[in-house]
Design a protein around this motif. Structure first.
Motif, mmCIF file in Angstrom:
data_model
loop_
_atom_site.group_PDB
_atom_site.id
_atom_site.type_symbol
_atom_site.label_atom_id
_atom_site.label_comp_id
_atom_site.label_asym_id
_atom_site.label_seq_id
_atom_site.Cartn_x
_atom_site.Cartn_y
_atom_site.Cartn_z
ATOM 1 N N ILE A 155 0.879 -1.177 0.000
ATOM 2 C CA ILE A 155 0.000 0.000 0.000
ATOM 3 C C ILE A 155 0.909 1.217 0.000
ATOM 4 C CG2 ILE A 155 -1.602 1.357 1.398
ATOM 5 C CD1 ILE A 155 -2.833 -1.332 2.281
ATOM 6 N N CYS A 156 0.747 2.072 -0.988
ATOM 7 C CA CYS A 156 1.590 3.271 -1.071
ATOM 8 C C CYS A 156 1.175 4.224 0.050
ATOM 9 C CB CYS A 156 1.423 3.942 -2.426
ATOM 10 S SG CYS A 156 2.396 5.461 -2.577
ATOM 11 N N ILE A 157 2.170 4.722 0.804
ATOM 12 C CA ILE A 157 1.831 5.627 1.911
ATOM 13 C C ILE A 157 2.260 7.060 1.610
ATOM 14 C CG2 ILE A 157 1.943 3.802 3.654
ATOM 15 C CD1 ILE A 157 4.668 4.938 4.511
ATOM 16 N N ASN A 158 2.542 7.330 0.331
ATOM 17 C CA ASN A 158 2.997 8.672 -0.020
ATOM 18 C C ASN A 158 1.926 9.740 0.084
ATOM 19 O OD1 ASN A 158 5.691 8.891 -0.428
ATOM 20 N ND2 ASN A 158 5.624 8.077 -2.504
ATOM 21 N N CYS A 159 0.671 9.345 -0.022
ATOM 22 C CA CYS A 159 -0.389 10.344 0.081
ATOM 23 C C CYS A 159 -1.649 9.642 0.571
ATOM 24 C CB CYS A 159 -0.589 11.068 -1.247
ATOM 25 S SG CYS A 159 -1.781 10.322 -2.343
ATOM 26 N N PRO A 160 -2.673 10.410 0.960
ATOM 27 C CA PRO A 160 -3.857 9.782 1.569
ATOM 28 C C PRO A 160 -4.652 8.867 0.645
ATOM 29 C CG PRO A 160 -3.772 12.131 2.086
ATOM 30 C CD PRO A 160 -2.738 11.881 1.044
ATOM 31 N N MET A 161 -4.364 8.850 -0.663
ATOM 32 C CA MET A 161 -5.076 7.931 -1.552
ATOM 33 C C MET A 161 -4.822 6.481 -1.134
ATOM 34 S SD MET A 161 -6.588 9.944 -3.679
ATOM 35 C CE MET A 161 -7.273 8.628 -4.651
ATOM 36 N N GLY A 162 -3.611 6.202 -0.649
ATOM 37 C CA GLY A 162 -3.287 4.854 -0.184
ATOM 38 C C GLY A 162 -3.498 3.784 -1.240
ATOM 39 N N CYS A 163 -2.955 3.992 -2.420
ATOM 40 C CA CYS A 163 -3.157 3.045 -3.530
ATOM 41 C C CYS A 163 -2.619 1.662 -3.177
ATOM 42 C CB CYS A 163 -2.452 3.530 -4.791
ATOM 43 S SG CYS A 163 -3.119 5.051 -5.430
ATOM 44 N N ARG A 164 -3.344 0.639 -3.632
ATOM 45 C CA ARG A 164 -2.873 -0.739 -3.478
ATOM 46 C C ARG A 164 -2.016 -1.080 -4.686
ATOM 47 N NH1 ARG A 164 -6.526 -2.909 0.459
ATOM 48 N NH2 ARG A 164 -7.908 -1.140 0.830
ATOM 49 N N GLY B 243 -1.912 -0.384 -10.198
ATOM 50 C CA GLY B 243 -2.700 0.102 -9.060
ATOM 51 C C GLY B 243 -2.310 1.482 -8.586
ATOM 52 N N ASN B 244 -1.211 2.007 -9.078
ATOM 53 C CA ASN B 244 -0.802 3.347 -8.643
ATOM 54 C C ASN B 244 -1.568 4.407 -9.411
ATOM 55 O OD1 ASN B 244 0.612 2.444 -10.955
ATOM 56 N ND2 ASN B 244 2.001 4.179 -10.771
ATOM 57 N N GLN B 245 -1.959 5.473 -8.710
ATOM 58 C CA GLN B 245 -2.690 6.537 -9.387
ATOM 59 C C GLN B 245 -1.770 7.686 -9.782
ATOM 60 O OE1 GLN B 245 -6.631 7.557 -7.753
ATOM 61 N NE2 GLN B 245 -6.421 5.714 -6.530
ATOM 62 N N CYS B 246 -0.494 7.579 -9.439
ATOM 63 C CA CYS B 246 0.444 8.593 -9.919
ATOM 64 C C CYS B 246 1.837 7.974 -9.936
ATOM 65 C CB CYS B 246 0.409 9.858 -9.061
ATOM 66 S SG CYS B 246 1.427 9.781 -7.589
ATOM 67 N N LYS B 247 2.793 8.685 -10.535
ATOM 68 C CA LYS B 247 4.085 8.035 -10.752
ATOM 69 C C LYS B 247 4.918 7.914 -9.479
ATOM 70 C CE LYS B 247 6.543 12.057 -12.604
ATOM 71 N NZ LYS B 247 5.828 13.173 -13.110
ATOM 72 N N ARG B 248 4.522 8.624 -8.432
ATOM 73 C CA ARG B 248 5.270 8.492 -7.185
ATOM 74 C C ARG B 248 5.123 7.094 -6.586
ATOM 75 N NH1 ARG B 248 5.059 12.459 -2.667
ATOM 76 N NH2 ARG B 248 2.805 12.285 -2.748
ATOM 77 N N GLY B 249 4.088 6.378 -7.005
ATOM 78 C CA GLY B 249 3.863 5.027 -6.515
ATOM 79 C C GLY B 249 5.052 4.115 -6.794
ATOM 80 N N LEU B 250 5.640 4.261 -7.978
ATOM 81 C CA LEU B 250 6.763 3.400 -8.360
ATOM 82 C C LEU B 250 8.000 3.687 -7.509
ATOM 83 C CD1 LEU B 250 7.975 1.219 -10.158
ATOM 84 C CD2 LEU B 250 8.573 2.987 -11.810
HETATM 85 S S1 SF4 Z 1 0.583 6.056 -6.001
HETATM 86 FE FE1 SF4 Z 1 0.449 8.284 -6.045
HETATM 87 S S2 SF4 Z 1 -1.777 8.653 -5.692
HETATM 88 FE FE2 SF4 Z 1 -1.364 6.546 -5.062
HETATM 89 S S3 SF4 Z 1 -0.940 6.673 -2.836
HETATM 90 FE FE3 SF4 Z 1 1.042 6.751 -3.922
HETATM 91 S S4 SF4 Z 1 1.442 8.937 -4.120
HETATM 92 FE FE4 SF4 Z 1 -0.741 8.746 -3.671
#
Ligand code: SF4
Ligand SMILES: Cc1cc2nc3c(=O)[nH]c(=O)nc-3n(C[C@H](O)[C@H](O)[C@H](O)COP(=O)(O)OP(=O)(O)OC[C@H]3O[C@@H](n4cnc5c(N)ncnc54)[C@H](O)[C@@H]3O)c2cc1C
Lengths: 118, 420
Positions: free
Chosen positions: A7-16, A31-38
């Protein structure tokens, strides 16, 4: 081939995140909604870090604790060691937001900085 | 009697943003009244990071987020009073307040912004059998003790409720050397953000028991243990599933309620769904010229949304002072239906909208790959596809005015349609 679920913890979206590391070392991510997920996944699976927020003791002020944070992520396994160091510190006003309270904590290259004015 | 054009009650993020925006929109004579010894509201005790990703595109701690607005307010020369408690407000917008420095004050405002925030549900609000020993705290109270006063409330902790404040406190107490034994959540899902489950519980191997609750608190003077039981679908404890955990502290993170004593006294109509005032597209309450924003209207999980909503309230308070808000023209009410628990605003006057209408809502349960369906009376005017909907995550919809401006209808219904 190697698969991980995070689970990405970079922002409150918490993408799986679903990560696949291929035989030749390539990273596939879903499953990431932005490139920071990678970049989060790469870091989390190789050298995970966390921002540390806590307080330090204050003397000669109305306020009894100063909120502080790490200027960047601290290796996860060093968090408790860092806490022990931070809890030995006492500060006095005046302090400005962003002031360095502990420099280069545990040789991580990360500073502990003030989170408010005092 | 002292006169102001805009008086803001409460100096948390909502009040600060409203005051700043009122000033930007041409009102000079503004007063912010705060009962605490400093501005910033609850943010001053929320020392963790994660604030401001929407508004500032960076991750700030609570005090840092508050600092930006406090600095702006001061730089703009907006007047504020600390250690000052508003005691009452009436329909004529006369405010009674008291402070140690200024004594008793009667203040007349052209427009008022309510920004009193929320309070926590406490032990009394839920029913746990057993004795009433010390060592039971609301999570927010424990947060204030540890982060402001530097006092750790206990060493062996069980947390009831998995809202964000409970999760954040689980990590905070662990870092300070306490042992957090468990978080019990009566619902089958957590009310907190995924990221907080990862970085506050999983990082420290703290177990989260979903569909579990505390059925007994034991101890004479101080808590000595709690009994936790699994619950069935109707949230009744299932006999035979009990287990006991030895602990000295119980933290309750069982929800927040908007703080509306003042609003109710003033005769402002309260929506039983949000427990906050009914508001319009301008964030105006049922009393003309009294606006409301932030947690006093509905409980927000992201301070960024508080800021957005409060800017709107501040801007419209300024418009009201200049007589630029109309009660004429077309209007409609909003109505939560199937799966939606509440909608803010509850009433919309079309002529006051520039280009878009902001809608906040919450759903009742977790849905995957569902749709939010908007109906003007019986006609479907818009559908939003949603990968994931959860009660703990407020939904924000931005409707273009052209979607509804030309239509004649009384009710905008919003409902969840599940995937087939
Ligand atoms: S992938 Fe992007 S949108 Fe999703 S939780 Fe991480 S930072 Fe937020
Ligand atoms: C304990 C707790 C912890 C929270 N933690 C988080 C978190 O970690 N992350 C997050 O995004 N959100 C958190 N929230 C939600 C948070 O409250 C909102 O994001 C945001 O702070 C709401 O802003 P506000 O200005 O509406 O309310 P507040 O910040 O509560 O500000 C309201 C202000 O009004 C003042 N006031 C009230 N009544 C009067 C009166 N009669 N006279 C004068 N002044 C008055 C209060 O003293 C207070 O300063 C938390 C809430 C609580 C209660």
């Amino acid at each position: 081939m190697e698969k991980h679920n995070l689970i990405c913890i970079n922002c409150p979206m918490g993408c799986r995140l679903e990560i696949t590391i291929t035989e030749n070392g390539g990273w596939l991510i879903e499953g990431n909604q932005c490139k920071r997920g990678l970049s989060y996944a790469q870091k989390e699976l190789t050298a995970p870090t966390r921002t540390l927020t806590t307080t330090v003791k204050v003397k000669n002020s109305l306020l009894r604790r100063l909120p502080v944070k790490s200027s960047d992520g601290i290796p996860k396994e060093k968090i408790f060691e860092a806490m022990a160091l931070i809890n030995q510190v006492t500060v006095e006003p005046p302090i400005s937001i962003g002031d360095i309270i502990i420099e280069n904590i545990l040789d991580t290259g990360v500073n502990i900085i003030s989170s408010r004015d005092l | 009697m002292i006169n102001y054009e805009v008086v803001v009650i409460g100096g948390g993020p909502a009040g600060l943003a409203a005051a700043i925006e009122a000033k930007r929109n041409g009102v000079n004579n503004i007063l912010v009244i705060e009962r605490d010894r400093e501005l910033g509201g609850i943010l001053q005790q929320c020392i963790h990071n994660g604030f401001g990703l929407h508004v500032f595109k960076e991750e700030l701690t609570g005090p840092e987020y508050a600092h930006r607005f406090i600095k702006e307010l001061k730089d703009m020369g907006i007047e504020y009073k600390l250690d000052t408690m508003v005691l009452s407000l009436n329909k004529e917008k006369v405010i009674h307040a008291i402070s140690r420095e200024d004594g008793y004050m009667i203040i007349k405002a052209k427009a008022v912004v309510l920004a009193m925030g929320c309070r926590e549900r406490t032990a009394g609000a839920i029913n746990i059998p057993g004795t009433r020993p010390s060592g039971v705290f609301s999570a927010g109270t424990a947060q204030r003790y540890i982060n402001i006063d530097g006092y750790l409330v206990g060493k062996k902790v069980v947390i009831l409720g998995s809202g964000d404040i409970g999760l954040i406190m689980a990590r905070r107490m662990t870092l300070e050397g306490a042992k957090v034994l468990a978080v019990a959540e009566i619902m089958p899902y957590s009310g907190g953000l995924n990221r907080n489950i990862v970085q506050c519980l999983n990082d420290y191997n703290i177990p989260l028991y979903l569909s579990h609750t505390i059925t007994e608190i034991k101890g004479r003077d101080r808590v000595t243990s709690v009994v936790i039981s699994q619950v069935d679908e109707s949230m009744k404890p299932i006999p035979g599933t009990e287990f006991e955990l030895e602990c000295d502290t119980v933290l309750l993170s069982v929800g927040l309620i908007p703080e509306n004593e003042l609003s109710e006294q003033a005769g402002i109509e309260i929506d039983p769904r949000t427990k906050g005032p009914y508001v319009t597209e301008t964030m105006e309450t049922s009393i003309d010229g009294v606006f409301a924003c932030g947690n006093v209207v509905h409980v927000h999980d992201l301070v960024d949304f508080v800021t957005e909503e409060s800017r709107r309230a501040g801007k419209n308070a300024a418009k009201y002072v200049k007589d630029l808000i109309t009660n004429q023209g077309k209007s409609f009410n909003t109505k939560p239906s199937n799966g939606v628990s509440y909608i803010v605003p509850q009433k919309v006057r079309v002529d006051n909208i520039d280009n878009t209408l902001d809608i906040f809502l919450r759903v009742r349960a977790i849905y995957n790959n569902a749709k939010l369906v908007l109906k003007a009376d019986d006609e479907v005017i818009k559908e939003y596809n949603k990968k994931h909907l959860a009660p703990g995550e407020m939904e924000h919809l931005v409707l273009p005015k052209k979607l509804f401006a030309d239509k004649d209808f009384d009710t905008l219904t919003i409902e969840v349609k599940e995937a087939n």
